[in-house]
Enzyme design. Structure first.
Site, PDB file in Angstrom:
ATOM      1  N   HIS A 101       0.815  -1.225   0.000  1.00  0.00           N
ATOM      2  CA  HIS A 101       0.000   0.000   0.000  1.00  0.00           C
ATOM      3  C   HIS A 101       0.842   1.266   0.000  1.00  0.00           C
ATOM      4  O   HIS A 101       0.322   2.351  -0.214  1.00  0.00           O
ATOM      5  CB  HIS A 101      -0.940  -0.007   1.211  1.00  0.00           C
ATOM      6  CG  HIS A 101      -2.028  -1.034   1.093  1.00  0.00           C
ATOM      7  ND1 HIS A 101      -3.324  -0.710   0.797  1.00  0.00           N
ATOM      8  CD2 HIS A 101      -1.997  -2.389   1.196  1.00  0.00           C
ATOM      9  CE1 HIS A 101      -4.057  -1.816   0.742  1.00  0.00           C
ATOM     10  NE2 HIS A 101      -3.273  -2.848   0.979  1.00  0.00           N
TER      11      HIS A 101
ATOM     12  N   ASP B 145       3.569   9.553  -0.814  1.00  0.00           N
ATOM     13  CA  ASP B 145       2.380   8.803  -0.409  1.00  0.00           C
ATOM     14  C   ASP B 145       2.147   7.689  -1.423  1.00  0.00           C
ATOM     15  O   ASP B 145       2.265   7.933  -2.628  1.00  0.00           O
ATOM     16  CB  ASP B 145       1.163   9.748  -0.404  1.00  0.00           C
ATOM     17  CG  ASP B 145       0.166   9.422   0.691  1.00  0.00           C
ATOM     18  OD1 ASP B 145       0.074   8.246   1.077  1.00  0.00           O
ATOM     19  OD2 ASP B 145      -0.523  10.356   1.151  1.00  0.00           O
TER      20      ASP B 145
HETATM   21  P1  ADQ Z   1      -2.883   6.237   4.767  1.00  0.00           P
HETATM   22  O1  ADQ Z   1      -1.485   6.702   4.912  1.00  0.00           O
HETATM   23  O2  ADQ Z   1      -3.636   6.080   6.030  1.00  0.00           O
HETATM   24  O3  ADQ Z   1      -2.987   4.886   3.906  1.00  0.00           O
HETATM   25  P2  ADQ Z   1      -4.839   7.633   2.933  1.00  0.00           P
HETATM   26  O4  ADQ Z   1      -4.785   6.916   1.652  1.00  0.00           O
HETATM   27  O5  ADQ Z   1      -4.981   9.102   2.771  1.00  0.00           O
HETATM   28  O6  ADQ Z   1      -3.562   7.403   3.843  1.00  0.00           O
HETATM   29  O7  ADQ Z   1      -6.060   7.099   3.748  1.00  0.00           O
HETATM   30  C1  ADQ Z   1      -6.480   7.727   4.938  1.00  0.00           C
HETATM   31  C2  ADQ Z   1      -7.913   7.343   5.230  1.00  0.00           C
HETATM   32  O8  ADQ Z   1      -8.226   7.803   6.544  1.00  0.00           O
HETATM   33  C3  ADQ Z   1      -8.895   7.991   4.281  1.00  0.00           C
HETATM   34  O9  ADQ Z   1      -9.871   7.068   3.905  1.00  0.00           O
HETATM   35  C4  ADQ Z   1      -9.508   9.129   5.114  1.00  0.00           C
HETATM   36  O10 ADQ Z   1     -10.858   9.385   4.823  1.00  0.00           O
HETATM   37  C5  ADQ Z   1      -9.363   8.625   6.523  1.00  0.00           C
HETATM   38  N1  ADQ Z   1      -9.174   9.746   7.463  1.00  0.00           N
HETATM   39  C6  ADQ Z   1      -8.211  10.672   7.442  1.00  0.00           C
HETATM   40  N2  ADQ Z   1      -8.381  11.563   8.432  1.00  0.00           N
HETATM   41  C7  ADQ Z   1      -9.491  11.189   9.090  1.00  0.00           C
HETATM   42  C8  ADQ Z   1     -10.184  11.698  10.242  1.00  0.00           C
HETATM   43  N3  ADQ Z   1      -9.796  12.768  10.938  1.00  0.00           N
HETATM   44  N4  ADQ Z   1     -11.276  11.027  10.637  1.00  0.00           N
HETATM   45  C9  ADQ Z   1     -11.683   9.932   9.981  1.00  0.00           C
HETATM   46  N5  ADQ Z   1     -11.068   9.406   8.913  1.00  0.00           N
HETATM   47  C10 ADQ Z   1      -9.972  10.028   8.471  1.00  0.00           C
HETATM   48  C11 ADQ Z   1      -2.054   3.982   3.293  1.00  0.00           C
HETATM   49  C12 ADQ Z   1      -1.044   4.613   2.352  1.00  0.00           C
HETATM   50  C13 ADQ Z   1      -1.763   5.431   1.283  1.00  0.00           C
HETATM   51  C14 ADQ Z   1      -2.763   4.540   0.537  1.00  0.00           C
HETATM   52  C15 ADQ Z   1      -3.643   3.781   1.511  1.00  0.00           C
HETATM   53  C16 ADQ Z   1      -4.490   2.732   0.804  1.00  0.00           C
HETATM   54  O11 ADQ Z   1      -0.132   5.444   3.072  1.00  0.00           O
HETATM   55  O12 ADQ Z   1      -0.848   6.006   0.374  1.00  0.00           O
HETATM   56  O13 ADQ Z   1      -3.572   5.341  -0.284  1.00  0.00           O
HETATM   57  O14 ADQ Z   1      -2.866   3.100   2.491  1.00  0.00           O
HETATM   58  O15 ADQ Z   1      -3.708   1.864   0.038  1.00  0.00           O
END
Ligand code: ADQ
Length: 461
Positions: free
Chosen positions: A163, A371
């Protein structure tokens, strides 16, 4: 749907969380894209999910079924959690795989718990899998599982998906256990990455450090052919569209806009509180915009929603303090009575509320230093059902490969980011609509269900 074989998913965390109550405790589903996409397939094929319970309590949990999904808990002790998760996964691999934004730690004593916990996951998967099943292993915590599982169960198909980014050779070669990690991954039949660059980095390294031979997309190794490719993950697009269009979200987003000031432009940022997300540089860019008078607290507001994360890894505590100080500094300097320059929320929001915030925002600012994908960018786009809104996106997020019509920025260039914010605030409605329509087309065509189907299809081949 798989035509043969059940889907066995193997990930660090189970799709359910344990909630302890006076009556003894129960399991509740943890929401998230992966669970949403894979749960129906697991249910339909009668498969299972192997993962950690999220607790290090001595209690051992037996396998059970939760809403049609076989759950195979993996126990991890407190000291194993420290070595395997806090240290090797999050202080060695995480920074190394994210361009070494923070110096990775290389400590021999943390390798052993990583190997041991990976072995336990492999054994657990081997115990639930049947001949012909598709076993799909996820992420950097479990990179040794594919080879370990193959030794135990050569009769199943194994897939691995990373991921996060997979680094180039110049960085990966720092890892004292580089060969073992590559050999671990080569145990899979399909090794998938978020971007083509990740797949390329992996194939090159496999050719250089192991006996694998072949191209960027296909490797021959120990008499097997391994498919290597990019499988950009996505979101449940229809869910976000529907959530943002619901009456509740409409009301909440109107309420948010009203409270923040209907006459102000709202810039929104949503991240896990992580140093890879570039939160501080982005705040400095907004500060610069205020400083040079291109906006004011009266005309716009930046809302930073940050979800607490990895609070037991100590870099994260320092980073949090820095960000909070920065927010304080900007507000001290630029807020006006009743008009706070930066709103900062450090807490989890229900997904429905997040959808309302996305809907309320004129500009979404997503500027990670690196990311794997970044789902927040795609979620914002999905909620803009009227094609309004502007997305500012880092070139270093995997999502930038697909979301080409966003305003792409270099997250290390603070002045450049300030200019992009200024451009976004002033963008003519017609141009914004045109860009957003193209972005929406992308996330509607490629959602998380398509992602899962494509990966499983590659595994079945
Ligand atoms: P993450 O680094 O966690 O994931 P991201 O892809 O942005 O990053 O996902 C974060 C998730 O958390 C999103 O679905 C978002 O809606 C949720 N979120 C963020 N802030 C929040 C809050 N305050 N309250 C509730 N929900 C919140 C890792 C990798 C990424 C990759 C994903 C999936 O680092 O690059 O996209 O896995 O493969």
């Amino acid at each position: 749907m798989p035509s043969r074989g059940r889907l066995i998913n193997v990930a660090n965390r189970l799709p359910v969380n344990r909630v302890e109550t006076a009556q003894g405790g129960r399991w509740v589903e943890s929401p998230g894209g992966l669970v949403t996409a894979l749960a129906p397939i697991i249910r339909k094929t009668g498969g299972a999910w192997v993962g950690w319970t999220g607790t290090t309590a001595d209690k051992r949990f037996n396998p059970f079924v939760h809403e049609g999904i076989g759950i195979r808990p993996v126990a991890i002790s407190e000291s194993e959690l420290d070595g395997y998760y806090n240290r090797f996964s999050n202080r060695t691999l995480w920074p190394l795989y994210h361009d070494a934004i923070r110096a990775p730690e290389f400590e021999r004593k943390t390798w052993r718990p990583y190997v041991e916990v990976n072995q336990r996951f492999a054994k657990a998967a081997a115990s639930v899998a049947q001949k012909g099943d598709l076993v799909w292993v996820h992420d950097y915590h479990l990179q040794l599982v594919p080879a370990m599982l193959r030794r135990l169960r050569p009769d199943v198909r194994i897939g691995f998906f990373l991921h996060i980014p997979f680094p180039p050779e110049e960085l990966f070669q720092w890892l004292p256990w580089r060969r073992q990690i590559l050999e671990g991954l080569l145990g899979a039949d399909v090794v998938g990455f978020q971007t083509y660059a990740g797949a390329q980095n992996f194939s090159r390294l496999a050719r250089d450090y192991t006996t694998a031979d072949g191209t960027d997309t296909q490797l021959a190794y120990e008499g097997r052919i391994i498919t290597v490719g990019s499988f950009p993950i996505s979101i449940d697009t229809r869910w976000f569209e529907a959530a943002a269009s619901s009456e509740r979200a409409e009301k909440l987003s109107r309420d948010i806009r009203q409270r923040l000031g209907n006459d102000r432009k709202i810039l929104l940022c949503v991240d896990r509180l992580d140093y890879t997300k570039g939160i501080d540089a982005r705040l400095k860019a907004y500060e610069l915009l205020l400083q040079c008078g291109k906006t004011s607290a009266d005309r716009s507001v930046l809302v930073q929603i940050a979800v607490p994360s990895r609070e037991r890894v100590f870099e994260y505590g320092d980073m949090r303090k820095d960000i909070e100080q920065l927010v304080g500094r900007i507000n001290g300097e630029y807020s006006e009575p009743g008009r706070v320059a930066v709103h900062y929320f450090r807490r989890n929001f229900p997904r429905e509320d997040l959808a309302a915030y996305y809907r309320a925002a004129d500009v979404m600012v997503v500027t990670p230093l690196r990311d794997g994908m970044n789902l927040v960018a795609k979620e914002y786009v999905a909620t803009r059902t009227d094609n309004t809104g502007v997305l500012i996106l880092s070139e270093f997020a995997g999502a930038a490969r697909e979301l080409r019509r966003s305003l792409l920025v270099n997250p290390r260039d603070i002045e450049g980011m300030a200019e992009a914010m200024h451009e976004a605030i002033r963008m003519p409605a017609q141009e914004a609509r045109h860009r957003m329509a193209m972005l929406r087309m992308q996330v509607r065509r490629h959602d998380v269900y398509e992602w899962a189907d494509t990966f499983l299809e590659a595994m079945r081949r």
